[in-house]
Design an enzyme around this catalytic site. Sequence first.
Site, PDB file in Angstrom:
ATOM      1  N   LYS A  72      20.467   7.577  21.464  1.00  0.00           N
ATOM      2  CA  LYS A  72      20.305   6.128  21.647  1.00  0.00           C
ATOM      3  C   LYS A  72      21.638   5.453  21.984  1.00  0.00           C
ATOM      4  O   LYS A  72      21.676   4.519  22.776  1.00  0.00           O
ATOM      5  CB  LYS A  72      19.691   5.493  20.397  1.00  0.00           C
ATOM      6  CG  LYS A  72      19.296   4.034  20.612  1.00  0.00           C
ATOM      7  CD  LYS A  72      18.367   3.513  19.550  1.00  0.00           C
ATOM      8  CE  LYS A  72      17.922   2.090  19.885  1.00  0.00           C
ATOM      9  NZ  LYS A  72      16.953   1.563  18.907  1.00  0.00           N
ATOM     10  N   ARG A  89       9.579   1.288   6.290  1.00  0.00           N
ATOM     11  CA  ARG A  89       8.299   0.752   6.747  1.00  0.00           C
ATOM     12  C   ARG A  89       7.405   0.470   5.537  1.00  0.00           C
ATOM     13  O   ARG A  89       7.177   1.351   4.712  1.00  0.00           O
ATOM     14  CB  ARG A  89       7.636   1.745   7.690  1.00  0.00           C
ATOM     15  CG  ARG A  89       6.318   1.266   8.268  1.00  0.00           C
ATOM     16  CD  ARG A  89       5.771   2.253   9.278  1.00  0.00           C
ATOM     17  NE  ARG A  89       6.612   2.328  10.475  1.00  0.00           N
ATOM     18  CZ  ARG A  89       6.631   3.364  11.293  1.00  0.00           C
ATOM     19  NH1 ARG A  89       5.902   4.423  11.052  1.00  0.00           N
ATOM     20  NH2 ARG A  89       7.409   3.345  12.366  1.00  0.00           N
ATOM     21  N   GLU A 111      16.487  -1.579   9.202  1.00  0.00           N
ATOM     22  CA  GLU A 111      15.331  -2.107   9.941  1.00  0.00           C
ATOM     23  C   GLU A 111      14.093  -2.011   9.059  1.00  0.00           C
ATOM     24  O   GLU A 111      13.700  -0.928   8.642  1.00  0.00           O
ATOM     25  CB  GLU A 111      15.110  -1.327  11.242  1.00  0.00           C
ATOM     26  CG  GLU A 111      13.942  -1.881  12.052  1.00  0.00           C
ATOM     27  CD  GLU A 111      13.620  -1.033  13.288  1.00  0.00           C
ATOM     28  OE1 GLU A 111      14.107  -1.377  14.375  1.00  0.00           O
ATOM     29  OE2 GLU A 111      12.893  -0.028  13.148  1.00  0.00           O
ATOM     30  N   ARG A 165      13.097   6.318   6.750  1.00  0.00           N
ATOM     31  CA  ARG A 165      13.681   7.423   7.514  1.00  0.00           C
ATOM     32  C   ARG A 165      15.093   7.055   7.954  1.00  0.00           C
ATOM     33  O   ARG A 165      15.405   5.908   8.239  1.00  0.00           O
ATOM     34  CB  ARG A 165      12.790   7.809   8.698  1.00  0.00           C
ATOM     35  CG  ARG A 165      12.742   6.808   9.861  1.00  0.00           C
ATOM     36  CD  ARG A 165      13.583   7.307  11.039  1.00  0.00           C
ATOM     37  NE  ARG A 165      13.688   6.356  12.136  1.00  0.00           N
ATOM     38  CZ  ARG A 165      14.555   5.365  12.188  1.00  0.00           C
ATOM     39  NH1 ARG A 165      15.362   5.125  11.163  1.00  0.00           N
ATOM     40  NH2 ARG A 165      14.610   4.571  13.237  1.00  0.00           N
ATOM     41  N   GLU A 188       0.820  -1.210   0.000  1.00  0.00           N
ATOM     42  CA  GLU A 188       0.000   0.000   0.000  1.00  0.00           C
ATOM     43  C   GLU A 188       0.855   1.261   0.000  1.00  0.00           C
ATOM     44  O   GLU A 188       0.676   2.123  -0.829  1.00  0.00           O
ATOM     45  CB  GLU A 188      -0.929   0.013   1.228  1.00  0.00           C
ATOM     46  CG  GLU A 188      -2.090  -0.948   1.118  1.00  0.00           C
ATOM     47  CD  GLU A 188      -3.125  -0.542   0.070  1.00  0.00           C
ATOM     48  OE1 GLU A 188      -3.214   0.652  -0.264  1.00  0.00           O
ATOM     49  OE2 GLU A 188      -3.847  -1.440  -0.414  1.00  0.00           O
ATOM     50  N   ASP A 202      18.672   0.481  14.154  1.00  0.00           N
ATOM     51  CA  ASP A 202      17.625   1.179  13.413  1.00  0.00           C
ATOM     52  C   ASP A 202      18.082   2.562  12.942  1.00  0.00           C
ATOM     53  O   ASP A 202      17.324   3.511  12.947  1.00  0.00           O
ATOM     54  CB  ASP A 202      16.346   1.281  14.246  1.00  0.00           C
ATOM     55  CG  ASP A 202      16.543   2.080  15.522  1.00  0.00           C
ATOM     56  OD1 ASP A 202      17.704   2.284  15.923  1.00  0.00           O
ATOM     57  OD2 ASP A 202      15.539   2.512  16.114  1.00  0.00           O
ATOM     58  N   HIS A 234       1.811   5.752  19.297  1.00  0.00           N
ATOM     59  CA  HIS A 234       3.046   6.541  19.339  1.00  0.00           C
ATOM     60  C   HIS A 234       2.760   7.992  19.739  1.00  0.00           C
ATOM     61  O   HIS A 234       3.448   8.559  20.583  1.00  0.00           O
ATOM     62  CB  HIS A 234       3.735   6.477  17.973  1.00  0.00           C
ATOM     63  CG  HIS A 234       5.018   7.235  17.919  1.00  0.00           C
ATOM     64  ND1 HIS A 234       6.168   6.756  18.487  1.00  0.00           N
ATOM     65  CD2 HIS A 234       5.316   8.440  17.379  1.00  0.00           C
ATOM     66  CE1 HIS A 234       7.140   7.640  18.301  1.00  0.00           C
ATOM     67  NE2 HIS A 234       6.655   8.671  17.628  1.00  0.00           N
TER      68      HIS A 234
HETATM   69  P1  GTP Z   1      13.862   0.487  19.900  1.00  0.00           P
HETATM   70  O1  GTP Z   1      15.067   0.659  20.768  1.00  0.00           O
HETATM   71  O2  GTP Z   1      12.672   1.288  20.372  1.00  0.00           O
HETATM   72  O3  GTP Z   1      14.147   0.746  18.468  1.00  0.00           O
HETATM   73  O4  GTP Z   1      13.372  -1.027  20.071  1.00  0.00           O
HETATM   74  P2  GTP Z   1      14.100  -2.456  20.019  1.00  0.00           P
HETATM   75  O5  GTP Z   1      15.513  -2.354  19.594  1.00  0.00           O
HETATM   76  O6  GTP Z   1      13.785  -3.183  21.286  1.00  0.00           O
HETATM   77  O7  GTP Z   1      13.333  -3.165  18.814  1.00  0.00           O
HETATM   78  P3  GTP Z   1      11.787  -3.372  18.583  1.00  0.00           P
HETATM   79  O8  GTP Z   1      11.716  -4.359  17.464  1.00  0.00           O
HETATM   80  O9  GTP Z   1      11.050  -3.708  19.822  1.00  0.00           O
HETATM   81  O10 GTP Z   1      11.259  -1.938  18.096  1.00  0.00           O
HETATM   82  C1  GTP Z   1      11.779  -1.295  16.979  1.00  0.00           C
HETATM   83  C2  GTP Z   1      10.833  -0.225  16.483  1.00  0.00           C
HETATM   84  O11 GTP Z   1       9.496  -0.732  16.337  1.00  0.00           O
HETATM   85  C3  GTP Z   1      10.637   0.988  17.353  1.00  0.00           C
HETATM   86  O12 GTP Z   1      11.656   1.933  17.170  1.00  0.00           O
HETATM   87  C4  GTP Z   1       9.283   1.510  16.890  1.00  0.00           C
HETATM   88  O13 GTP Z   1       9.398   2.185  15.633  1.00  0.00           O
HETATM   89  C5  GTP Z   1       8.533   0.223  16.651  1.00  0.00           C
HETATM   90  N1  GTP Z   1       7.829  -0.183  17.884  1.00  0.00           N
HETATM   91  C6  GTP Z   1       8.186  -1.150  18.735  1.00  0.00           C
HETATM   92  N2  GTP Z   1       7.329  -1.260  19.744  1.00  0.00           N
HETATM   93  C7  GTP Z   1       6.383  -0.317  19.558  1.00  0.00           C
HETATM   94  C8  GTP Z   1       5.202   0.079  20.285  1.00  0.00           C
HETATM   95  O14 GTP Z   1       4.861  -0.455  21.325  1.00  0.00           O
HETATM   96  N3  GTP Z   1       4.476   1.111  19.756  1.00  0.00           N
HETATM   97  C9  GTP Z   1       4.810   1.726  18.596  1.00  0.00           C
HETATM   98  N4  GTP Z   1       4.032   2.731  18.159  1.00  0.00           N
HETATM   99  N5  GTP Z   1       5.914   1.384  17.886  1.00  0.00           N
HETATM  100  C10 GTP Z   1       6.689   0.379  18.362  1.00  0.00           C
HETATM  101 MG    MG Z   2      13.714   2.403  16.975  1.00  0.00          MG
END
Ligand code: GTP
Ligand code: MG
Length: 238
Positions: free
Chosen positions: A88, A112, A174, A78, A73, A107, A190
């Site tokens: 981070k 996406r 990612e 980013r 779709e 990431d 979010h």
């Molecule tokens: P980050 O340190 O947040 O990047 O997470 P991680 O290394 O534990 O990896 P994970 O696969 O859990 O999440 C990677 C990315 O998925 C995040 O940066 C968000 O973009 C998205 N994401 C993960 N969990 C959530 C959530 O609970 N809500 C939303 N809106 N996005 C999420």
């Molecule tokens: Mg992230």
Amino acid sequence: DTSERMRSLVRAQQEQLTRPGVDHEHLAAQMKQVHEEFVRLRMYYQFGIDEVQTKVNTLRQEFEQIHDYSPIEHVRSRLKSTESLVEKAVRTGGDMTIPAIRERVHDIAGVRITCSFVSDVYWIANMLSRQPDLEVLMTKDYIAAPKPNGYRSLHLIVQVPVFLSEHTEHVPVELQLRTIAMDFWASTEHKLSYKYRRNLPAHLREELDDAAQVAADLDARMERMRSEIRPMPDVDDH
Ligand code: GTP
Ligand code: MG
């Protein structure tokens, strides 16, 4: 916390700069070098995004040309800002060298892909994973096992080669694959988490919980209708 650690880093840097007899030229040269390394790093990751984006666009255009419908779709990508990359890197702890940061921050580059149907999410993920120049480093299936807050999506860390003048750079990207319903929920969650800085009031948490269920139900209903549009793809077909 993070902002406190950031502040103390800046303080340490300021102290170093204002110490008597400090070699400003040397320090400035060092800082310039670090800055240039970050600029170069982000450039590599942008190339990684471009490579993945081309792959996805190729599939999408092929689908739109040849078939009557595209499982993709929309696509958004980013590049992590330098600010949030440094944030981070500090938050996750460890060496602040470029190789160490690359090792623990997966990431920096993000793409996406939003699909209409759940089966299309897996279908596209499989199509990409099968490509010989793309290596899947990690998979997190938050569709099969949603996060406790209800978050669903399929995450892949894929590595693509970027061919430069002197060497080949293997860049991790990612990939987040999700349905429109999953995307709608995640973007709302979010925004709310951002507004309430992760301390969501109980009634909103309940609303989100309920909405996650409704989104999952909608995906299941849509999936049943999907078979009317296109026969199920054989995702294991090589
Ligand atoms: P980050 O340190 O947040 O990047 O997470 P991680 O290394 O534990 O990896 P994970 O696969 O859990 O999440 C990677 C990315 O998925 C995040 O940066 C968000 O973009 C998205 N994401 C993960 N969990 C959530 C959530 O609970 N809500 C939303 N809106 N996005 C999420
Ligand atoms: Mg992230």
